[in-house]
Scaffold this motif. Sequence first.
Motif, short mmCIF file in Angstrom:
data_model
loop_
_atom_site.label_atom_id
_atom_site.label_comp_id
_atom_site.label_asym_id
_atom_site.label_seq_id
_atom_site.Cartn_x
_atom_site.Cartn_y
_atom_site.Cartn_z
N PRO A 1 -56.78 -49.71 -7.44
CA PRO A 1 -56.65 -51.40 -7.13
C PRO A 1 -57.68 -52.20 -7.13
O PRO A 1 -58.49 -52.29 -6.19
N ARG A 2 -58.05 -53.01 -8.07
CA ARG A 2 -59.06 -53.73 -8.24
C ARG A 2 -58.63 -55.09 -8.71
O ARG A 2 -59.65 -56.41 -8.15
N GLY A 3 -57.80 -55.40 -9.05
CA GLY A 3 -57.40 -56.70 -9.66
C GLY A 3 -57.29 -57.97 -8.41
O GLY A 3 -57.85 -58.87 -8.76
N LEU A 4 -56.48 -57.52 -7.44
CA LEU A 4 -56.43 -58.76 -6.43
C LEU A 4 -57.55 -58.90 -5.74
O LEU A 4 -58.01 -60.00 -5.45
N ALA A 5 -58.62 -57.77 -5.43
CA ALA A 5 -59.48 -58.12 -4.72
C ALA A 5 -60.73 -59.09 -5.72
O ALA A 5 -61.34 -59.94 -5.17
N ASP A 6 -60.63 -58.57 -6.88
CA ASP A 6 -61.48 -59.46 -7.95
C ASP A 6 -61.17 -60.88 -7.86
O ASP A 6 -62.01 -61.70 -7.98
N TYR A 7 -59.76 -61.05 -7.97
CA TYR A 7 -59.29 -62.54 -8.18
C TYR A 7 -59.65 -63.18 -6.99
O TYR A 7 -60.30 -64.24 -6.65
N ARG A 8 -59.48 -62.56 -5.60
CA ARG A 8 -59.91 -63.17 -4.43
C ARG A 8 -61.46 -63.39 -4.23
O ARG A 8 -61.89 -64.58 -3.85
N GLU A 9 -62.28 -62.54 -4.77
CA GLU A 9 -63.71 -62.67 -4.78
C GLU A 9 -64.06 -63.90 -5.78
O GLU A 9 -64.98 -64.76 -5.23
N SER B 1 -51.09 -57.44 -11.00
CA SER B 1 -52.52 -57.65 -10.39
C SER B 1 -53.68 -57.95 -11.44
O SER B 1 -54.72 -58.05 -10.79
N GLN B 2 -53.41 -57.90 -12.69
CA GLN B 2 -54.24 -58.09 -13.65
C GLN B 2 -54.03 -59.24 -14.59
O GLN B 2 -52.66 -59.46 -14.80
N PRO B 3 -55.01 -59.67 -15.41
CA PRO B 3 -54.75 -60.86 -16.18
C PRO B 3 -54.06 -60.30 -17.55
O PRO B 3 -54.51 -59.53 -18.20
N ARG B 4 -52.78 -60.94 -17.69
CA ARG B 4 -52.28 -60.48 -19.05
C ARG B 4 -51.02 -61.26 -19.18
O ARG B 4 -50.59 -62.02 -18.27
N PRO B 5 -50.61 -61.66 -20.55
CA PRO B 5 -49.34 -62.36 -20.65
C PRO B 5 -48.26 -61.59 -20.30
O PRO B 5 -48.24 -60.26 -20.11
N TYR B 6 -47.04 -62.25 -19.79
CA TYR B 6 -45.79 -61.68 -19.30
C TYR B 6 -45.34 -60.76 -20.27
O TYR B 6 -45.06 -60.96 -21.51
#
Length: 486
Positions: free
Chosen positions: A293-301, A340-345
Motif C-alpha cells: 500500500p504505497r499509492g495513497l500515502a505517496d499522493y498525500r505526501e 490508488s496509483q496513477p493510471r488511465p481508467y
Amino acid sequence: MSRFFTSPREKVGAAADLDTAASGFSRRNLLGGALAGVALATAASSGAATAAVPARKQGSRSMANEPFNQVDTVKIGLIGLGNRGMGMLGSWVSVPGAQVVAVCDIRGDRATRAADRVANAGKPRPREYGGSDASFQKMLDTEELDLVYIATPWEFHHAQGKAALKAGAHVGVELPIATELDELWDLVDTSEQTRKHLFLMENCSYGRNELAMLKMAHDGVFGEITSGHGGYLHDLRSLLFNDGYYTDDWRRIWHTKSVASFYPMHGLAPIAAAMDINRGDRLTTLTATASAPRGLADYRERFVPRDHRSWKEEYINGDLVTCMISTANGRMIRAEHNVSQPRPYSRINTIEGSRGIFEDYVGADATGARVYAEPIHSGDTWRGASALRAEYDHWLWKDLEGPAAGGGHGGMDYILQWRIVQQMRTGQVPDIDVYDSAAWCAPVPLSVASIEKGGRPVEVPDFTRGEWKKLRLGLDSVRTAMPAVV
C-alpha cells in the motif's frame, strides 16, 4: 448453428437440465466433462476447505427464474443521495413507467434537492425522508414501494437491503451488496423468504462492448471459453482526498481498515456472464494477492496539507489486489482492483477461448476494443472490434442508443435502469438475480480470507445451492418492448 464453433450445448442439447432453459438462448460454450473433472480434482487438491452451504430456510425456495410481479407503474424509493444516488436520479425520472415517489438521505437537505429535481422535471414531487440514520426505515414503513434503490456507503448496504426486502420491495443495490459472507448469505435467504428480488446495480454488465462480447462468446466466436480478465482500475486518489466528495471520507477510510479487493465486480461481472456463471458453471475457489500500500500515502505526501485529518490515517489496503478465481468447468478468471496509483481508467474486459480473444483496449479503434478470432482472422495482428461488435450488438443498445446517450457512464446507467423497469412492468425474470450478486461480491470478503492465509486458496460458496447446473437466460436476453404508459 454457429458459423464458428459447435458448442457442447449443441452437442448435448437433449440433456435434462439444458432442456429446462428458456427459448431464445444464444449458443453456450460450456466445457466438456473431462475438463470440468480436471478442474474439480484440482480444487479438491488445492488445500481450500469446502465452503459451508447453509440449509435453505424452512418454507423458502429458490429465486432462480422467478419473474417479477408485474406492475403498470414502478414506484421507486431512493436511499442515499450523494454523488451516485443523485447521478442516477435523472434516469429514474425519465424511464417510461417509472415514478420516484420517495427520496431519503440522512442529510435532509439532499432529500429536498432531489425532490426539487424531480418536480422541476415536471413529475409529481416525491415525499422526503431525512435527518437521522433511521429515516430510511421510516420511508420503508410508510411507503408502498415496488423498487428500492440503495446508493449509500458500503457498510450500510446489507442492513438497508434486507430491510427493503422485508418491507415488500424489490431492491437494487450499488456495489457491493454486502461486504461479509454471512451478510451475503443473509440477503440470499431473505430474498428467498420474502419472494422479492435483490440485485447488484452492475452497470458495466450493460456496457455496449461487454454485451457484444457476451453474445460473441455465447455464439462460439472464441471457441471454448477458457479464461477471462477484468477489473476496476481507476485512479481515484484526487477524489479520495477531495473533502466532501465521499461524505465523511467513507471510501478513503476503507483503505485504513481492510485489505479486501473492494470493487472487482465491474470487471468480474461481464466475464462471469459470458461464462454462464450460476447458469451452467460456478465460481469454486479464489486466491488473492496484494501489492504494497504505497499509492495513497505517496499522493498525500505530495499534495495534501500537513494539517489535513488524513495525516492521522495509515493505509493498509494494497494498491493492486488480484483475485484468481477458478470455476467448476475448468475456467480461470483474473479480477483486479486498483484505485490508488496513477493510471488511465480501464476495466480490462477480456475473454479468451480455444479459437480467439476479445480485449477492451482503449485506442484500438472507435469501439475501444480489439479482437482476434479464427477462422475469420489470420496472421499475427490484432483487429479492431467494430465489425464484430456491429454484428453482435445487443438489442438493448440497438433500441436505446438515443435515450441512453443522456445517461451516465456512456449510457450504460440508463440501459440498466430502463431494463429493470421494463422487466418489472412486463413481469419478466431479472437479468441479474441475488445469486449472481452474491457471487460477484464474494471476492470482497474472500480476498481478505486468502490474503490473511498468505495467498492460499479459499472456497467460493455455492449461493444457488445447486441451481447453477441449470442453463438459463441472463443478460443474453430476448428483445421485448417497454409497455406504453397509459
